[in-house]
Design an enzyme around this catalytic site. Structure first.
Site, PDB file in Angstrom:
ATOM      1  N   ASP A 110      -6.639  -5.906  -6.104  1.00  0.00           N
ATOM      2  CA  ASP A 110      -6.200  -4.877  -7.039  1.00  0.00           C
ATOM      3  C   ASP A 110      -6.227  -5.360  -8.482  1.00  0.00           C
ATOM      4  OD1 ASP A 110      -5.819  -2.743  -5.393  1.00  0.00           O
ATOM      5  OD2 ASP A 110      -3.645  -2.911  -5.270  1.00  0.00           O
ATOM      6  N   HIS A 147       2.299   3.041  -3.276  1.00  0.00           N
ATOM      7  CA  HIS A 147       1.422   3.780  -4.186  1.00  0.00           C
ATOM      8  C   HIS A 147       1.782   5.258  -4.262  1.00  0.00           C
ATOM      9  CE1 HIS A 147      -1.728   1.209  -5.769  1.00  0.00           C
ATOM     10  NE2 HIS A 147      -1.809   0.593  -4.616  1.00  0.00           N
ATOM     11  N   GLN A 174       0.824  -1.206   0.000  1.00  0.00           N
ATOM     12  CA  GLN A 174       0.000   0.000   0.000  1.00  0.00           C
ATOM     13  C   GLN A 174       0.855   1.251   0.000  1.00  0.00           C
ATOM     14  OE1 GLN A 174      -3.074  -0.888  -0.309  1.00  0.00           O
ATOM     15  NE2 GLN A 174      -3.769   1.195  -0.644  1.00  0.00           N
ATOM     16  N   HIS A 225     -53.516  17.860  -7.336  1.00  0.00           N
ATOM     17  CA  HIS A 225     -53.177  16.450  -7.167  1.00  0.00           C
ATOM     18  C   HIS A 225     -54.424  15.660  -6.773  1.00  0.00           C
ATOM     19  CE1 HIS A 225     -49.011  17.733  -7.267  1.00  0.00           C
ATOM     20  NE2 HIS A 225     -48.574  16.506  -7.044  1.00  0.00           N
ATOM     21  N   GLU A 281     -10.353   2.249   3.250  1.00  0.00           N
ATOM     22  CA  GLU A 281     -10.538   1.838   1.844  1.00  0.00           C
ATOM     23  C   GLU A 281     -10.372   0.325   1.723  1.00  0.00           C
ATOM     24  OE1 GLU A 281      -8.433   2.672  -2.507  1.00  0.00           O
ATOM     25  OE2 GLU A 281      -7.398   3.203  -0.642  1.00  0.00           O
ATOM     26  N   HIS A 282      -9.259  -0.197   2.234  1.00  0.00           N
ATOM     27  CA  HIS A 282      -8.993  -1.638   2.258  1.00  0.00           C
ATOM     28  C   HIS A 282      -8.934  -2.093   3.714  1.00  0.00           C
ATOM     29  CE1 HIS A 282      -6.907  -0.046  -1.390  1.00  0.00           C
ATOM     30  NE2 HIS A 282      -7.482  -1.079  -1.962  1.00  0.00           N
TER      31      HIS A 282
END
Length: 414
Positions: A345, A249, A246, A404, A314-315
């Protein structure tokens, strides 16, 4: 070395760095307005300025896509085919179904499912090329039945162009940044207007998507990537490798291990250093580990889950499925020692375009549903409508909407 801290000191770690979106928004506003007003001309000007673009058109000719596909190695083609098959299978299982139901005699309700007309997939081309993102954004759109699927990337490499060609995508554009988002939001002579723009990007792409969210549909506003791992025991090499996967990145990436074991914490910290020494992407990973990452000692796995739900990662990696019922907020969950985040991924099937920065509190990752409209349907017989007259007219008049009420009564001679 990666920090080892106690859970009572986790507050600063959970407080993510506020994205510099306000500053980025000020930068991209004039770009969006220029593309809205001047279309292709402005788009090309920004492409040449930011990306050193030299072509006359941002559209990539289909002959170039075919040529790129032919240059792919057999191993790469095989990898794309294997991953694409799993992504497609998973997306098909996500598809909502059309249904009809007779709720009462004469009252038939249901839903129909229709794809969007045009979607745009943004594929970044910064530090790393991302052909996997082509698959993750394009395949669910194809499963949904979207007739016009577009891909944009500022500096697409052979693998990106070739993957698009393998998937049958012919609308590929060499453009990026806020100008690409604007082109899809407003449409130009060259670039079709999209109903939704999906895919990750840098802070300027995120700012552009935020500003244009009312003009075009978006998936979410992405920030730095993150992983949170929960473990009481296990192989330190595996956890260190997952943290570094991770961290490599981006320098703003976050990698956190929550563990009940001081021994495991020390072993993982040592292993992180050992693996960093031989990692080609260590220059990036080292900064992410030092700035934004930590090993946190927790009193129990229940405390770890509570912290995870506050963080909404996120993960999320958990030791086994027994913890799943307690997980409330996560972009994607990886269960057990042989479910590394890298599997998700690339090739497991679930989407890797995921909410970051706590957005997992509101939604999960990109799915086939992002490319669809679920449209409600209702059909009433005369008797079914007549039974509902008191409820409809009473509610309509309570709201002051006399027409209506009368639109129902007129059908019965009132």
């Amino acid at each position: 070395m990666i920090r080892i801290i106690e859970s009572k000191n986790i507050g600063r770690l959970l407080a993510r760095k506020a994205a510099r979106l306000a500053e980025a928004e000020a930068t991209v506003r004039p770009i969006l307005e220029a593309v809205r007003k001047r279309g292709d001309k402005a788009l090309l000007e920004y492409a040449r300025h930011f990306d050193r673009f030299t072509r006359k058109s941002v559209r990539v000719p289909e002959v170039e896509l075919s040529a790129a596909a032919e240059r792919l190695t057999p191993d790469f083609r095989g990898a794309v085919e294997a991953a694409a098959a799993n992504i497609r299978t998973y997306a098909k299982r996500q598809m909502p179904h059309e249904w009809y139901f007779e709720a009462r005699s004469g009252l038939r309700v249901g839903q129909i499912v229709r794809p969007l007309d045009t979607v745009a997939a943004y594929v970044p081309a910064g530090r790393y090329p991302l052909p996997s993102t082509v698959m993750m954004t394009v395949i669910p759109a194809q499963v949904a039945g979207v007739p016009n699927v577009c891909v944009a990337s500022p500096k697409p490499v052979t693998e990106v162009l070739g993957t698009a060609a393998m998937l049958g995508v012919s609308h590929v554009f060499e453009m990026g940044g806020a100008q690409a988002i604007a082109a899809f939001a407003f449409g130009t002579r060259t670039v079709p207007r999209a109903d939704r723009i999906v895919g990750p990007g840098n802070i300027y792409v995120a700012a552009a998507k935020k500003l244009l969210a009312g003009e075009v549909g978006i998936d979410f506003i992405a920030g730095p990537t993150e992983i949170l791992i929960i473990a009481a025991e296990g192989d330190p090499r595996h956890f260190a490798a997952d943290l570094l996967a991770q961290a490599e990145h981006d320098v703003d990436a976050s990698a956190v291990l929550l563990t009940t074991s001081k021994r495991l914490a020390a072993a993982v910290a040592k292993e992180v250093e050992k693996q960093l020494a031989a990692l080609p992407t260590a220059a990036v990973a080292r900064k992410a580990i030092d700035r934004n990452s930590a090993i946190v000692l927790v009193r129990s796995l229940d405390e770890a889950v509570e912290i995870s739900n506050r963080f909404a990662p996120e993960h999320l990696s958990i030791p086994d499925a027994a913890l799943l019922p307690k997980i409330r907020h996560a972009g994607s969950v990886f269960v057990g020692p042989f479910s590394p985040e890298a599997a998700g991924d690339y090739a497991a099937g679930p989407n890797h375009v995921l909410p970051t920065g706590g957005a997992a509190r509101q939604r999960g990752g990109l799915s086939v549903a992002d490319y669809l409209k679920v449209i409600s349907v209702q059909q009433l017989s005369a008797s079914a409508l007549q039974r509902l007259v008191p409820a409809i007219t009473t509610l309509a008049r309570a709201e002051g909407l006399e027409a209506h009420a009368r639109s129902v009564e007129v059908r019965f001679g009132h």
